[in-house]
Design a protein around this motif. Structure first.
Motif, PDB file in Angstrom:
ATOM      1  N   UNK A  25       0.845  -1.190   0.000  1.00 13.40           N
ATOM      2  CA  UNK A  25       0.000   0.000   0.000  1.00 13.40           C
ATOM      3  C   UNK A  25       0.882   1.244   0.000  1.00 13.40           C
ATOM      4  N   UNK A  26       0.512   2.209  -0.824  1.00 20.90           N
ATOM      5  CA  UNK A  26       1.087   3.543  -0.732  1.00 20.90           C
ATOM      6  C   UNK A  26      -0.057   4.459  -0.315  1.00 20.90           C
ATOM      7  N   UNK A  27       0.225   5.342   0.614  1.00 19.13           N
ATOM      8  CA  UNK A  27      -0.839   6.206   1.139  1.00 19.13           C
ATOM      9  C   UNK A  27      -0.393   7.659   1.086  1.00 19.13           C
ATOM     10  N   UNK A  28      -1.252   8.497   0.535  1.00 17.87           N
ATOM     11  CA  UNK A  28      -0.956   9.926   0.522  1.00 17.87           C
ATOM     12  C   UNK A  28      -1.252  10.526   1.894  1.00 17.87           C
ATOM     13  N   UNK A  29      -0.432  11.485   2.297  1.00 15.93           N
ATOM     14  CA  UNK A  29      -0.582  12.095   3.622  1.00 15.93           C
ATOM     15  C   UNK A  29      -0.047  13.514   3.537  1.00 15.93           C
ATOM     16  N   UNK A  30      -0.685  14.437   4.252  1.00 13.12           N
ATOM     17  CA  UNK A  30      -0.347  15.852   4.072  1.00 13.12           C
ATOM     18  C   UNK A  30       0.015  16.584   5.354  1.00 13.12           C
ATOM     19  N   UNK A  31      -0.618  16.214   6.452  1.00 20.71           N
ATOM     20  CA  UNK A  31      -0.456  17.021   7.660  1.00 20.71           C
ATOM     21  C   UNK A  31      -0.922  16.239   8.879  1.00 20.71           C
ATOM     22  N   UNK A  32      -0.392  16.632  10.049  1.00 23.12           N
ATOM     23  CA  UNK A  32      -0.892  16.056  11.303  1.00 23.12           C
ATOM     24  C   UNK A  32      -2.027  16.906  11.877  1.00 23.12           C
ATOM     25  N   UNK A  33      -2.369  17.957  11.150  1.00 24.85           N
ATOM     26  CA  UNK A  33      -3.364  18.897  11.647  1.00 24.85           C
ATOM     27  C   UNK A  33      -4.658  18.761  10.838  1.00 24.85           C
ATOM     28  N   UNK A  48      -9.761   9.231  10.024  1.00 27.24           N
ATOM     29  CA  UNK A  48     -10.021   7.899   9.460  1.00 27.24           C
ATOM     30  C   UNK A  48      -8.790   7.386   8.711  1.00 27.24           C
ATOM     31  N   UNK A  49      -8.068   8.275   8.037  1.00 21.40           N
ATOM     32  CA  UNK A  49      -6.840   7.842   7.367  1.00 21.40           C
ATOM     33  C   UNK A  49      -5.832   7.318   8.387  1.00 21.40           C
ATOM     34  N   UNK A  50      -5.675   8.048   9.500  1.00 20.45           N
ATOM     35  CA  UNK A  50      -4.748   7.593  10.546  1.00 20.45           C
ATOM     36  C   UNK A  50      -5.164   6.226  11.096  1.00 20.45           C
ATOM     37  N   UNK A  51      -6.462   6.062  11.347  1.00 15.43           N
ATOM     38  CA  UNK A  51      -6.952   4.775  11.878  1.00 15.43           C
ATOM     39  C   UNK A  51      -6.674   3.645  10.898  1.00 15.43           C
ATOM     40  N   UNK A  52      -6.851   3.936   9.614  1.00 20.33           N
ATOM     41  CA  UNK A  52      -6.645   2.878   8.629  1.00 20.33           C
ATOM     42  C   UNK A  52      -5.167   2.572   8.404  1.00 20.33           C
ATOM     43  N   UNK A  61       1.045  -5.309   6.574  1.00 18.13           N
ATOM     44  CA  UNK A  61       1.006  -5.051   5.135  1.00 18.13           C
ATOM     45  C   UNK A  61       2.066  -3.984   4.822  1.00 18.13           C
ATOM     46  N   UNK A  62       2.945  -4.256   3.834  1.00 18.25           N
ATOM     47  CA  UNK A  62       3.962  -3.252   3.503  1.00 18.25           C
ATOM     48  C   UNK A  62       3.308  -1.919   3.138  1.00 18.25           C
ATOM     49  N   UNK A  63       3.797  -0.854   3.772  1.00 15.18           N
ATOM     50  CA  UNK A  63       3.171   0.455   3.593  1.00 15.18           C
ATOM     51  C   UNK A  63       4.235   1.522   3.396  1.00 15.18           C
ATOM     52  N   UNK A  64       4.022   2.361   2.408  1.00 18.88           N
ATOM     53  CA  UNK A  64       4.846   3.558   2.313  1.00 18.88           C
ATOM     54  C   UNK A  64       3.919   4.761   2.266  1.00 18.88           C
ATOM     55  N   UNK A  65       4.404   5.872   2.781  1.00 16.82           N
ATOM     56  CA  UNK A  65       3.619   7.098   2.795  1.00 16.82           C
ATOM     57  C   UNK A  65       4.219   8.063   1.782  1.00 16.82           C
ATOM     58  N   UNK A  66       3.366   8.665   0.969  1.00 14.10           N
ATOM     59  CA  UNK A  66       3.805   9.702   0.042  1.00 14.10           C
ATOM     60  C   UNK A  66       3.253  11.044   0.504  1.00 14.10           C
ATOM     61  N   UNK A  67       4.160  11.912   0.965  1.00 15.16           N
ATOM     62  CA  UNK A  67       3.724  13.248   1.372  1.00 15.16           C
ATOM     63  C   UNK A  67       3.960  14.215   0.218  1.00 15.16           C
ATOM     64  N   UNK A  76       4.903  19.383   7.461  1.00 11.57           N
ATOM     65  CA  UNK A  76       5.508  18.154   6.930  1.00 11.57           C
ATOM     66  C   UNK A  76       6.303  17.431   8.031  1.00 11.57           C
ATOM     67  N   UNK A  77       7.157  18.148   8.709  1.00 12.33           N
ATOM     68  CA  UNK A  77       8.014  17.500   9.718  1.00 12.33           C
ATOM     69  C   UNK A  77       7.185  16.925  10.858  1.00 12.33           C
ATOM     70  N   UNK A  78       6.188  17.701  11.304  1.00 11.23           N
ATOM     71  CA  UNK A  78       5.332  17.213  12.381  1.00 11.23           C
ATOM     72  C   UNK A  78       4.571  15.961  11.934  1.00 11.23           C
ATOM     73  N   UNK A  79       4.140  15.981  10.674  1.00  9.59           N
ATOM     74  CA  UNK A  79       3.412  14.827  10.152  1.00  9.59           C
ATOM     75  C   UNK A  79       4.334  13.607  10.079  1.00  9.59           C
ATOM     76  N   UNK A  80       5.585  13.823   9.675  1.00  9.40           N
ATOM     77  CA  UNK A  80       6.539  12.710   9.627  1.00  9.40           C
ATOM     78  C   UNK A  80       6.760  12.140  11.034  1.00  9.40           C
TER      79      UNK A  80
END
Lengths: 200, 46
Positions: A25-33, A48-52, A61-67, A76-80
């Motif tokens: 799975x690759x998941x897009x992610x933008x912010x912790x806020x 819901x994205x965080x829960x999933x 399941x192998x997962x990478x995040x694309x910010x 960005x840094x806080x989200x990482x």
């Protein structure tokens, strides 16, 4: 097989399919806020994205995040940090590419990463074959009519053109060796030292 | 592209030596045929 999703909705049944060996799975992610996430995505789905993401990790399941860096001052840094705390180990950050939906002028080849079409190709929902999903204007024809092999042959000149255009930019910097980080005024337009290109 | 068209394309990709397939954009989890296509790709070793 990789599925690139925002993971805002993940029914149990689909999670079971994602857990099959060979799926990543690759998941897009933008912010912790939450409000920044809403501002960027137009959706109230950070929670819901965080829960999933946690459900995916729990199933190993192998997962990478694309910010994607879109807003000035984006968290960005806080989200990482948040993702790392959650157990995510693979996080990539890219800038917004002015192609497709964000595009406000004619598409420019230099907005691409340069590796398009070399060991990859995209088939769009209308069957058109292109070097990259972000290079829709370079489509060469319908896979259903041409067959994939012929479509890839037709795509070759476009892929070579992209590689040549980006090679020039990547070889910028004071010594023409592509070693231009931090970015210097001598760099060419489009110079993008933060982008890692996958090596063979 | 129908689910059958995608499967036919996956088959050709596998024959041509593709190593992996990525389902990307819009949002694949909203696509009805996703599960079917994942199983098909895995069956091809992709």
């Amino acid at each position: 097989m990789e599925v690139y999703s925002h993971l805002a909705h993940l029914p149990d049944r689909l999670l079971e399919v994602f857990a099959l060996p060979g799926v990543r799975i690759a998941c897009s992610f933008y912010s912790d806020d939450e409000s920044e996430h809403r501002q960027i995505t137009g959706r109230d789905t950070l929670k819901s994205t965080q829960e999933n993401i946690v459900r995916v990790l729990d199933r190993s399941i192998p997962l990478r995040i694309g910010m994607v860096h879109i807003l000035e001052g984006q968290r960005i840094e806080q989200a990482k940090d948040l993702l790392t705390t959650m157990g995510v180990t693979e996080i990539g950050v890219d800038r917004l590419r002015l192609l497709g939906r964000p595009q406000r002028k004619a598409p420019e080849i230099t907005e691409l990463c340069g590796a398009c079409g070399l060991r990859s190709a995209a088939v769009l929902p209308n069957g058109e074959v292109t070097p990259c999903p972000l290079a829709r204007w370079m489509a060469v024809g319908d896979v259903r009519e041409l067959g994939l092999r012929n479509a890839l042959d037709r795509m070759r000149p476009a892929a070579d053109k992209i590689a040549a255009a980006l090679q020039e930019i990547r070889m910028c910097g004071p010594h023409n060796d592509g070693q231009c980080y931090p970015c210097e005024p001598s760099c060419n337009p489009g110079c993008d030292p933060g982008v890692d290109l996958e090596e063979e | 592209m129908s689910v059958a068209d995608w499967k036919a394309t996956f088959n050709q990709a596998a024959r041509l030596g593709a190593r992996t397939i990525s389902m990307i954009g819009g949002e694949p989890t909203l696509y009805q045929g996703l599960e079917d296509l994942i199983r098909h790709a895995l069956g091809l070793g992709l």
